[in-house]
Design an enzyme around this catalytic site. Structure first.
Site, mmCIF file in Angstrom:
data_model
loop_
_atom_site.group_PDB
_atom_site.id
_atom_site.type_symbol
_atom_site.label_atom_id
_atom_site.label_comp_id
_atom_site.label_asym_id
_atom_site.label_seq_id
_atom_site.Cartn_x
_atom_site.Cartn_y
_atom_site.Cartn_z
ATOM 1 N N SER A 202 35.510 58.155 6.596
ATOM 2 C CA SER A 202 35.224 57.822 7.830
ATOM 3 C C SER A 202 35.020 56.563 8.392
ATOM 4 C CB SER A 202 33.817 58.547 8.295
ATOM 5 O OG SER A 202 33.574 59.139 9.535
ATOM 6 N N ASP A 366 41.283 66.127 12.207
ATOM 7 C CA ASP A 366 41.466 66.447 10.618
ATOM 8 C C ASP A 366 40.093 67.535 11.291
ATOM 9 O OD1 ASP A 366 38.722 64.422 11.161
ATOM 10 O OD2 ASP A 366 39.003 63.908 9.147
ATOM 11 N N HIS A 398 36.580 66.923 8.336
ATOM 12 C CA HIS A 398 36.747 65.851 8.094
ATOM 13 C C HIS A 398 35.284 65.379 6.768
ATOM 14 C CE1 HIS A 398 35.901 61.292 9.723
ATOM 15 N NE2 HIS A 398 34.647 61.883 9.273
#
Length: 417
Positions: A202, A366, A398
């Site tokens: 991320s 996502d 995610h």
């Protein structure tokens, strides 16, 4: 004479046949078969994303939001502490975690009387488990670290962690980048001078990009083997805009986004993760009301109209990091989820948007990061000599990518396990 000629002929024949016949030659030892050579594992450093590091706090406050909130304490776990983010304790938590923006220094500071520290530098434990009690909800890099350990890796030797204060953006992380460089060099030396592999998730992916952009090509060629990015938020996300507008409930039925918003919007990292002008067109509509729209080029007016100009100031502080999209200069493996509903636009029922909750219009990504941001790593193909590989995983969200078998198998293959 014939005996002499015979001796010469025999000698020449022996040499021609490749025989090591010579009275002064010593027999050479046989080479060690490759399979008997100890395998050198590329050391791994995990770089977490937003919310991906443990946070400790110590209190010495003169005031508090209400009588239930402690003013004094020794060090205690603040994040992730599930006992503190439920009502009514969450109001105390918000006051302890939020930041205050200084318009003069253009930096942030903690609530007065609150000391914050990020524990466990270098230790993978604090990024394997965001919750130090090992509650399942706080599992993070756990599955990947366990896979590595099953294949000969050793925690705190060739599995390391690089936690940081995820509330802040790169402009307030100069010391983190210094410490990360030292961690890379120390880990390299402690593992027979073996180049390291970053595994990032991320926001940790663009954080690592900023770090790599600061290093020379010679340094990267020596110390870094590759970066494996999982769900990298390379170009930001519309979800960050949604957080400024209405907060985020962390996908919990028991939490309110409006309550958590009071803390979330104070984080410069949220401003840094706003959509990048490099991947969203200036005339692209991000917000819509009955009588007007807010495009990428009109984001400043959006912050004015939600009555939070500080958000725009933090955007300006971090924008140059967003606009510097130079290649990392190392081998890159970019994995991300795809095909899930992901917020792409906000729509309000009223023109006065201050204090209002918008409707979320969905696009593809996502579930957290938009597809164009996840795929932004494709851009570097042809812009660096090191290989750039990408893989989209349909239906993987995610956080789920951290435990998805295809992603884990991919990591194993890249590391040669």
């Amino acid at each position: 004479m014939r005996h002499y000629l015979l001796l010469v002929i025999v000698l020449l024949a022996s040499l021609h046949a490749g025989q090591a016949w010579w009275p002064f030659n010593k027999k050479k030892s046989a080479p060690v078969p490759p399979e008997n050579v100890e395998k050198r594992l590329s050391p791994v450093i995990f770089v977490p994303g937003d919310g991906g590091s443990q946070v400790d706090a110590r209190l010495n406050k003169s005031t508090s939001p209400n009588i239930l909130c402690a003013k004094q304490s020794d060090w205690f776990n603040l994040w992730l502490n599930l006992e503190l983010i439920v009502i009514p304790a969450v109001y105390c938590w918000v006051d302890n975690v939020k930041l205050y923006y200084d318009k003069v220094t253009r930096t942030t500071h903690n609530t007065p009387g609150v000391d914050i520290r990020i524990p466990g530098w270098g230790n993978p434990e604090v990024v394997e488990w965001i919750d130090p009690t090992h509650n399942k909800a706080g599992a993070y890099f756990r599955t990947l670290a366990s896979m590595l350990a099953d294949h000969g890796y050793v925690r705190n030797k060739n599995i390391r962690g690089a936690p940081y204060d995820f509330r802040k953006a790169p402009n307030e992380h100069k010391q983190f980048f210094i410490d990360l460089k030292e961690l890379v060099e120390d880990t390299y030396e402690q593992n027979q001078q073996t180049p390291i592999t970053f595994i990032t998730h991320s926001m940790g992916s663009p954080m690592t990009l900023v770090f790599l952009q600061q290093q020379t090509a010679e340094w990267k060629n020596k110390y870094v083997a590759r970066q494996i990015s999982l769900a990298g938020a390379w170009a930001g996300s519309v979800k960050a805009l949604k957080v400024f507008a209405m907060g985020d409930d962390l996908d919990s039925f028991f939490l309110s986004g409006k309550i958590l918003r009071a803390e979330q919007i104070t984080n410069p990292s949220t401003a840094w993760l706003l959509p990048s002008p490099l991947f969203w067109k200036s005339n692209e509509v991000l917000v819509k009301t009955p009588s007007r729209v807010y495009t990428m080029a009109q984001m400043e007016q959006f912050f004015t109209d939600i009555d939070y100009r500080t958000g725009w100031e933090m955007r300006k502080d971090t924008l140059h990091y967003t606009l510097n999209f130079g290649a990392p200069g190392v081998e890159l493996h970019c994995l991300y989820g795809d095909g899930l509903d992901t917020v792409e636009r906000l729509e309000y029922k009223k023109d006065d948007i201050s204090g209002e909750t918008p409707k979320l219009i969905m696009g593809v990504g996502d579930g957290t990061v938009n597809k164009r941001s996840l795929r932004a790593c494709h851009y570097w193909n042809g812009y660096q000599s090191a290989n750039v590989s990408t893989m989209a995983l349909s239906g993987v969200d995610h956080m789920g990518i951290l435990e998805h078998q295809t992603a884990i198998d991919y990591v194993k293959k890249v590391l040669g396990l």
